[in-house]
Design a protein around this motif. Sequence first.
Motif, PDB file in Angstrom:
ATOM      1  N   TYR A  33       0.129  -5.658  12.709  1.00  0.00           N
ATOM      2  CA  TYR A  33      -0.948  -6.265  11.916  1.00  0.00           C
ATOM      3  C   TYR A  33      -0.408  -7.233  10.869  1.00  0.00           C
ATOM      4  O   TYR A  33      -1.174  -7.950  10.232  1.00  0.00           O
ATOM      5  CB  TYR A  33      -1.744  -5.156  11.180  1.00  0.00           C
ATOM      6  CG  TYR A  33      -0.846  -4.205  10.408  1.00  0.00           C
ATOM      7  CD1 TYR A  33      -0.345  -4.545   9.157  1.00  0.00           C
ATOM      8  CD2 TYR A  33      -0.452  -2.987  10.958  1.00  0.00           C
ATOM      9  CE1 TYR A  33       0.503  -3.695   8.469  1.00  0.00           C
ATOM     10  CE2 TYR A  33       0.402  -2.136  10.282  1.00  0.00           C
ATOM     11  CZ  TYR A  33       0.873  -2.502   9.036  1.00  0.00           C
ATOM     12  OH  TYR A  33       1.734  -1.680   8.368  1.00  0.00           O
ATOM     13  N   CYS A  34       0.905  -7.262  10.654  1.00  0.00           N
ATOM     14  CA  CYS A  34       1.444  -7.812   9.407  1.00  0.00           C
ATOM     15  C   CYS A  34       2.022  -9.222   9.552  1.00  0.00           C
ATOM     16  O   CYS A  34       2.798  -9.512  10.456  1.00  0.00           O
ATOM     17  CB  CYS A  34       2.518  -6.871   8.868  1.00  0.00           C
ATOM     18  SG  CYS A  34       3.050  -7.331   7.217  1.00  0.00           S
TER      19      CYS A  34
ATOM     20  N   VAL B 226      -1.489 -11.744   3.146  1.00  0.00           N
ATOM     21  CA  VAL B 226      -1.460 -10.446   3.818  1.00  0.00           C
ATOM     22  C   VAL B 226      -2.841 -10.051   4.361  1.00  0.00           C
ATOM     23  O   VAL B 226      -2.948  -9.388   5.380  1.00  0.00           O
ATOM     24  CB  VAL B 226      -0.811  -9.382   2.888  1.00  0.00           C
ATOM     25  CG1 VAL B 226      -1.800  -8.735   1.948  1.00  0.00           C
ATOM     26  CG2 VAL B 226      -0.080  -8.342   3.705  1.00  0.00           C
ATOM     27  N   ARG B 227      -3.899 -10.471   3.664  1.00  0.00           N
ATOM     28  CA  ARG B 227      -5.256 -10.223   4.169  1.00  0.00           C
ATOM     29  C   ARG B 227      -6.100 -11.485   3.994  1.00  0.00           C
ATOM     30  O   ARG B 227      -5.799 -12.320   3.146  1.00  0.00           O
ATOM     31  CB  ARG B 227      -5.911  -9.053   3.417  1.00  0.00           C
ATOM     32  CG  ARG B 227      -5.426  -7.698   3.893  1.00  0.00           C
ATOM     33  CD  ARG B 227      -5.941  -6.597   3.003  1.00  0.00           C
ATOM     34  NE  ARG B 227      -5.395  -6.701   1.665  1.00  0.00           N
ATOM     35  CZ  ARG B 227      -4.213  -6.214   1.299  1.00  0.00           C
ATOM     36  NH1 ARG B 227      -3.477  -5.555   2.167  1.00  0.00           N
ATOM     37  NH2 ARG B 227      -3.775  -6.371   0.076  1.00  0.00           N
TER      38      ARG B 227
ATOM     39  N   ARG C  88      -4.726 -11.230  11.261  1.00  0.00           N
ATOM     40  CA  ARG C  88      -3.900 -12.326  10.744  1.00  0.00           C
ATOM     41  C   ARG C  88      -3.414 -13.204  11.877  1.00  0.00           C
ATOM     42  O   ARG C  88      -2.857 -12.702  12.862  1.00  0.00           O
ATOM     43  CB  ARG C  88      -2.707 -11.783   9.960  1.00  0.00           C
ATOM     44  CG  ARG C  88      -3.035 -10.839   8.849  1.00  0.00           C
ATOM     45  CD  ARG C  88      -3.609 -11.487   7.596  1.00  0.00           C
ATOM     46  NE  ARG C  88      -4.814 -12.265   7.765  1.00  0.00           N
ATOM     47  CZ  ARG C  88      -5.117 -13.347   7.043  1.00  0.00           C
ATOM     48  NH1 ARG C  88      -4.285 -13.774   6.146  1.00  0.00           N
ATOM     49  NH2 ARG C  88      -6.233 -13.985   7.225  1.00  0.00           N
TER      50      ARG C  88
ATOM     51  N   ASP D 294      -0.314   3.570   1.289  1.00  0.00           N
ATOM     52  CA  ASP D 294      -1.225   2.506   1.722  1.00  0.00           C
ATOM     53  C   ASP D 294      -1.876   2.977   3.028  1.00  0.00           C
ATOM     54  O   ASP D 294      -1.182   3.547   3.887  1.00  0.00           O
ATOM     55  CB  ASP D 294      -0.456   1.220   2.073  1.00  0.00           C
ATOM     56  CG  ASP D 294       0.173   0.544   0.876  1.00  0.00           C
ATOM     57  OD1 ASP D 294      -0.202   0.862  -0.262  1.00  0.00           O
ATOM     58  OD2 ASP D 294       1.054  -0.323   1.095  1.00  0.00           O
TER      59      ASP D 294
ATOM     60  N   PHE E 263      -7.128  -0.422   2.603  1.00  0.00           N
ATOM     61  CA  PHE E 263      -7.424  -1.790   3.036  1.00  0.00           C
ATOM     62  C   PHE E 263      -8.268  -1.775   4.295  1.00  0.00           C
ATOM     63  O   PHE E 263      -8.042  -0.954   5.194  1.00  0.00           O
ATOM     64  CB  PHE E 263      -6.121  -2.539   3.342  1.00  0.00           C
ATOM     65  CG  PHE E 263      -5.129  -2.497   2.213  1.00  0.00           C
ATOM     66  CD1 PHE E 263      -5.309  -3.277   1.083  1.00  0.00           C
ATOM     67  CD2 PHE E 263      -4.020  -1.664   2.274  1.00  0.00           C
ATOM     68  CE1 PHE E 263      -4.406  -3.237   0.030  1.00  0.00           C
ATOM     69  CE2 PHE E 263      -3.106  -1.619   1.232  1.00  0.00           C
ATOM     70  CZ  PHE E 263      -3.301  -2.409   0.110  1.00  0.00           C
ATOM     71  N   LEU E 264      -9.219  -2.723   4.361  1.00  0.00           N
ATOM     72  CA  LEU E 264      -9.926  -2.959   5.615  1.00  0.00           C
ATOM     73  C   LEU E 264      -8.996  -3.783   6.482  1.00  0.00           C
ATOM     74  O   LEU E 264      -8.418  -4.763   5.999  1.00  0.00           O
ATOM     75  CB  LEU E 264     -11.195  -3.773   5.360  1.00  0.00           C
ATOM     76  CG  LEU E 264     -12.277  -3.132   4.495  1.00  0.00           C
ATOM     77  CD1 LEU E 264     -13.318  -4.166   4.104  1.00  0.00           C
ATOM     78  CD2 LEU E 264     -12.923  -1.973   5.240  1.00  0.00           C
ATOM     79  N   TYR E 265      -8.837  -3.416   7.738  1.00  0.00           N
ATOM     80  CA  TYR E 265      -7.971  -4.210   8.612  1.00  0.00           C
ATOM     81  C   TYR E 265      -8.465  -5.656   8.639  1.00  0.00           C
ATOM     82  O   TYR E 265      -9.662  -5.920   8.768  1.00  0.00           O
ATOM     83  CB  TYR E 265      -7.934  -3.634  10.040  1.00  0.00           C
ATOM     84  CG  TYR E 265      -7.291  -4.609  10.991  1.00  0.00           C
ATOM     85  CD1 TYR E 265      -5.923  -4.848  10.940  1.00  0.00           C
ATOM     86  CD2 TYR E 265      -8.060  -5.339  11.903  1.00  0.00           C
ATOM     87  CE1 TYR E 265      -5.332  -5.791  11.771  1.00  0.00           C
ATOM     88  CE2 TYR E 265      -7.479  -6.278  12.743  1.00  0.00           C
ATOM     89  CZ  TYR E 265      -6.112  -6.497  12.662  1.00  0.00           C
ATOM     90  OH  TYR E 265      -5.531  -7.428  13.470  1.00  0.00           O
ATOM     91  N   SER E 266      -7.517  -6.579   8.534  1.00  0.00           N
ATOM     92  CA  SER E 266      -7.858  -7.995   8.512  1.00  0.00           C
ATOM     93  C   SER E 266      -6.946  -8.706   9.520  1.00  0.00           C
ATOM     94  O   SER E 266      -5.724  -8.648   9.411  1.00  0.00           O
ATOM     95  CB  SER E 266      -7.605  -8.476   7.073  1.00  0.00           C
ATOM     96  OG  SER E 266      -7.522  -9.858   6.985  1.00  0.00           O
TER      97      SER E 266
ATOM     98  N   ILE F  31      -4.620   1.590   6.163  1.00  0.00           N
ATOM     99  CA  ILE F  31      -5.474   0.539   6.739  1.00  0.00           C
ATOM    100  C   ILE F  31      -6.595   1.209   7.528  1.00  0.00           C
ATOM    101  O   ILE F  31      -6.329   2.088   8.358  1.00  0.00           O
ATOM    102  CB  ILE F  31      -4.657  -0.382   7.673  1.00  0.00           C
ATOM    103  CG1 ILE F  31      -3.566  -1.099   6.872  1.00  0.00           C
ATOM    104  CG2 ILE F  31      -5.567  -1.381   8.381  1.00  0.00           C
ATOM    105  CD1 ILE F  31      -2.649  -1.970   7.734  1.00  0.00           C
TER     106      ILE F  31
ATOM    107  N   GLN G 223      -0.315   4.236   6.508  1.00  0.00           N
ATOM    108  CA  GLN G 223      -1.163   3.289   7.259  1.00  0.00           C
ATOM    109  C   GLN G 223      -2.248   3.951   8.091  1.00  0.00           C
ATOM    110  O   GLN G 223      -3.371   3.480   8.126  1.00  0.00           O
ATOM    111  CB  GLN G 223      -0.340   2.333   8.143  1.00  0.00           C
ATOM    112  CG  GLN G 223       0.849   1.650   7.464  1.00  0.00           C
ATOM    113  CD  GLN G 223       0.502   0.731   6.297  1.00  0.00           C
ATOM    114  OE1 GLN G 223      -0.643   0.606   5.923  1.00  0.00           O
ATOM    115  NE2 GLN G 223       1.501   0.113   5.678  1.00  0.00           N
TER     116      GLN G 223
END
Length: 449
Positions: free
Chosen positions: A165-166, A51-52, A348, A312, A343-346, A314, A274
Amino acid sequence: MRNKSFYIQTFGCQMNERDSETLAGMLRDSGYYESPVRNQADVIVINTCSVRENADKRFFGTLGQLKAVKRERPDTVVAVCGCMMQQQHIIETLKAKYPWVDLIFGTHNIHEFPELLANVLNEREKIVAVWGRAENIIEGLPSMRKNPYKAFVNIMYGCDNFCTYCIVPFTRGRERSREPKAILHEVYRLVEDGVREITLLGQNVNSYQGMVSEEDSEIKKETSFAELICLLNKTEGLERIRFMTSHPKDLSEELIEAYVSCEKLCPHIHLPVQSGSTKILSMMNRKYTAEAYLKLVERLRSRVPDIAITTDIIVGFPGETEQDFDATLNLVKTVGFDSAFTFLYSARKGTPAEDFKDQVPESIKHDRFNRLVNILNITSAEKNKALVGTTEEVLAEGKSKTNAALFTGRTGGHKLVNFKADSDVSGHIVKVLITNSTTFSLTGRASEV
Ligand code: 5AD
Ligand code: SF4
């Protein structure tokens, strides 16, 4: 011949934890016992998360450590599975750089694990068995739980939402709901086994749609998520029902009413927002606005006044400006979440947002992350403090790991409580007078069982 041992290391979400319980159950049924130490086990399974990026990195770090184990004890079987294995580029990397990994399988064929493992052991050859898509849901797989009183119960698999993002829709496939009857049977068995609390699992439980294949007078042809909860609520011996995760876009009025009519449904909802910026939500393909989210929170609170709301968030999604981030801070202040995962956006690989322009620099992401967490922590501390002096119902899970003089458990609102009790109350719902609070937990003493 001595019995062989196994060790499973799990990364990621509750879905993966639940899958690991199935893998452990299959190994137990094949005669293996669980080793407390990873590097001494005969079979080491790494259940991965994608996920990240951080989870990817930790997986490769773990493989680095296992290389030394393989060198010392070449007979050790190293098996890797989970979401990362559903990505072709990961398989290529494993083949090229980690050729000593014995078995690679994916999220759609964990039921094949015993057979694949037997083949690895018999043929002593490397096996890569990843299915590109899910077949039918396989029922009746064994399971070995870590917690005697709480259990995860899958109600659906996969996700159709494609948030930009997912990676999950790519690694877990399309939405599939289990039949209500299979879920009920699993829960009855768990309760017989001493389970008091279940958490229903799905990437988006609100779109659960249980179909009944045969004629059944008790269960409707199509069962909604709220109806499933009401069916489970009748289970004698079961004390609590929770669920994870619900998407705000299709949280129904019927589900809100289930909080009122089903006394076992805990007053807690994990409702990932989010972002607080409608522009960013739209770029994320979340299909709701910040205003709609706030209205939903109002509706929930008007029907279930004591409901704990967690979320959650982001930070640093592509295109997020200071103004967008301010909107997130404002939403957070308005809602007053009980707690949040941030969460920091990562980026993918293969997701649409990977190619969005205006990726946010790491330093800005970190700065925003810290500002957000500061505000969230203040609210969490305030919410916990407000409970001091009240009496909360807590499911006692056993002795606290950090202080053997205390028991540990969670309130209906999912708050962690460490408390004193005169007798062993494990497995019981206990009334606990809350005497103290911190940002992340409560302390208290049991007043009665
Ligand atoms: N970057 C950062 N966070 C992510 N999540 C999912 N994908 C990403 C990503 N690419 C977060 C979301 C989700 C939670 C399980 O993980 O907040 O709700
Ligand atoms: Fe990912 Fe969105 Fe599906 Fe959740 S709802 S698993 S964030 S695509």
